[in-house]
Design a protein around this motif. Structure first.
Motif, mmCIF file in Angstrom:
data_model
loop_
_atom_site.group_PDB
_atom_site.id
_atom_site.type_symbol
_atom_site.label_atom_id
_atom_site.label_comp_id
_atom_site.label_asym_id
_atom_site.label_seq_id
_atom_site.Cartn_x
_atom_site.Cartn_y
_atom_site.Cartn_z
ATOM 1 N N GLY A 109 72.841 10.756 57.011
ATOM 2 C CA GLY A 109 72.625 12.140 56.600
ATOM 3 C C GLY A 109 71.926 12.930 57.695
ATOM 4 N N ILE A 110 71.395 14.091 57.323
ATOM 5 C CA ILE A 110 70.736 14.955 58.319
ATOM 6 C C ILE A 110 69.218 14.830 58.214
ATOM 7 N N GLY A 111 68.579 14.546 59.331
ATOM 8 C CA GLY A 111 67.139 14.688 59.446
ATOM 9 C C GLY A 111 66.313 13.442 59.217
ATOM 10 N N ARG A 138 71.935 4.589 67.393
ATOM 11 C CA ARG A 138 72.411 5.821 66.749
ATOM 12 C C ARG A 138 73.495 6.432 67.608
ATOM 13 N N THR A 141 75.335 13.508 67.310
ATOM 14 C CA THR A 141 75.604 14.783 67.971
ATOM 15 C C THR A 141 74.267 15.477 68.264
ATOM 16 N N PHE A 213 67.257 22.522 62.072
ATOM 17 C CA PHE A 213 68.353 22.855 62.991
ATOM 18 C C PHE A 213 68.197 24.278 63.541
ATOM 19 N N GLU A 248 68.081 16.897 68.781
ATOM 20 C CA GLU A 248 68.703 16.445 67.535
ATOM 21 C C GLU A 248 67.615 16.210 66.494
ATOM 22 N N MET A 249 67.919 15.477 65.418
ATOM 23 C CA MET A 249 67.002 15.496 64.281
ATOM 24 C C MET A 249 66.628 14.119 63.713
ATOM 25 N N GLU A 250 66.919 13.039 64.431
ATOM 26 C CA GLU A 250 66.626 11.714 63.882
ATOM 27 C C GLU A 250 66.007 10.724 64.865
HETATM 28 C C1 R2B Z 1 72.654 16.340 64.883
HETATM 29 O O1 R2B Z 1 73.517 17.036 64.136
HETATM 30 C C2 R2B Z 1 72.983 17.213 62.818
HETATM 31 C C3 R2B Z 1 72.759 18.669 62.540
HETATM 32 O O2 R2B Z 1 73.958 19.379 62.666
HETATM 33 C C4 R2B Z 1 71.732 16.380 62.784
HETATM 34 O O3 R2B Z 1 71.878 15.267 61.952
HETATM 35 C C5 R2B Z 1 71.594 15.945 64.154
HETATM 36 O O4 R2B Z 1 70.599 15.165 64.566
#
Ligand code: R2B
Ligand code: URA
Length: 311
Positions: A109-111, A138, A141, A213, A248-250
């Motif tokens: 998922g996101i985040g 991982r 994107t 984001f 990115e977010m993770e």
């Molecule tokens: C990259 O793309 C997502 C946001 O569009 C997010 O999960 C990330 O880390």
């Protein structure tokens, strides 16, 4: 499930290293319900289902992770006419999980919060299944800073929005800070693999991990914006000067949690746009699909090389 029949190269002193959660309570629990994966130690034979897993590849989207599992099956010679790749977590729509030989492909998922919940349960799953010598990667994107869109970044160090190598979380009402180190040898091996894939540029650099984001990544196109274009440019240029090449977010929670449990971890993300040029992800769908295959190609190449034990 077919097995690759080959031996995995073990990394440094990780040979025979069983996955161990950094929590002694887990060993004493009579049953462990992995609620968000729809699996449990009492209803599933986890060692039989997952005992041979050596690579856990994670990414945001369930469809991308299913596509990666199918791609890995072809690349490992495990695909055959009529082969099916069922979602092991079909009892829930929180996450999707696919297994191909020694490769587990899981969506997060996101985040950070979504990724953290998945990682808690996947790390315990690997422990209950008595998995050893596991590597987590991982494939994702990101937004690039000063890179041509479609470039791949292998993360050298995950950093937070103030460019510090730290992951902060509230635990029992107090701020707890963990380091966000990634496995340097693994990153080096991935960069070595990148030299065999000259069709797209790959760089080793810092990755900034944010909790949002839009404003969290300095975008001007969200529903809220509390700064100017110049503020945004100054911030992104300062990030670039600090050695950061993508956002990115993770990555930070992945780095913090896997390294706390002694699991080698890497982050490989393609950049969908150059944030110095704009905020909207507006490339045509087919271009974005092509970009998103790049981390998969690099990681598949790495896995095949690792399984052949030849470097
Ligand atoms: C990259 O793309 C997502 C946001 O569009 C997010 O999960 C990330 O880390
Ligand atoms: N993912 C992000 O987190 N940021 C981007 O700009 C693109 C993808």
């Amino acid at each position: 499930m077919a097995s690759s029949g080959s031996q995995t190269k073990t990394r440094g002193n990780h040979s025979g290293h069983f996955v161990q959660p950094a929590n002694p309570n887990v060993a004493t629990m009579p049953e462990d319900v992995l609620y968000h994966l729809s699996l449990s130690t009492s209803t599933h034979d986890l060692p039989a289902m997952f005992g041979d897993v050596k690579f856990v590849c994670v990414g945001g989207s369930p469809t991308r992770m299913e596509a990666f599992a199918k791609y890995m099956a072809k690349e490992l010679g495990l695909d055959h006419p009529g082969a099916e790749y069922p979602n092991i977590c079909a009892g829930t729509d929180r996450y999707a999980m696919f297994k191909v030989g020694p490769v587990l492909s899981v969506s997060h998922g996101i985040g950070i919060p979504s990724t953290s919940v998945m990682l808690h349960e996947v790390i315990k799953l690997l422990y209950h299944a008595r998995c050893s010598d596991v590597t987590v990667i991982r494939i994702g994107t990101s937004g690039g800073i000063g890179l041509e869109p479609g470039s791949v970044v292998v993360t050298q160090q995950a950093v937070d929005a103030s460019f510090s190598p730290m992951f902060e979380q509230m635990v029992l009402g107090k701020r707890v800070v963990q380091r966000t180190d990634l496995d340097q040898e693994l990153a080096k091996e991935l960069m070595q693999c990148a030299t065999d894939l000259p069709e797209f540029p790959t760089v080793l650099a810092k990755t900034m991990c944010t909790s949002d984001f839009y404003e969290g990544q300095g975008r001007l196109d969200g529903a809220l914006c509390s700064y100017t274009e110049k503020d945004k440019q100054d911030y992104l240029r300062a990030a670039h000067a600090a050695g950061i090449r993508n956002i990115e977010m993770e990555s930070s929670v992945l780095a913090a949690m896997c390294s706390a449990c002694g699991i080698p971890v890497a982050v490989v993300c393609v950049t969908l746009l150059n944030r110095l040029d704009g905020d909207q992800v507006s490339s045509p769908h087919d271009v974005l699909v092509k970009y998103q295959q790049r981390p998969q190609r690099l990681v598949s190449h790495f896995i095949k090389k690792s399984l052949s034990t030849v470097w």
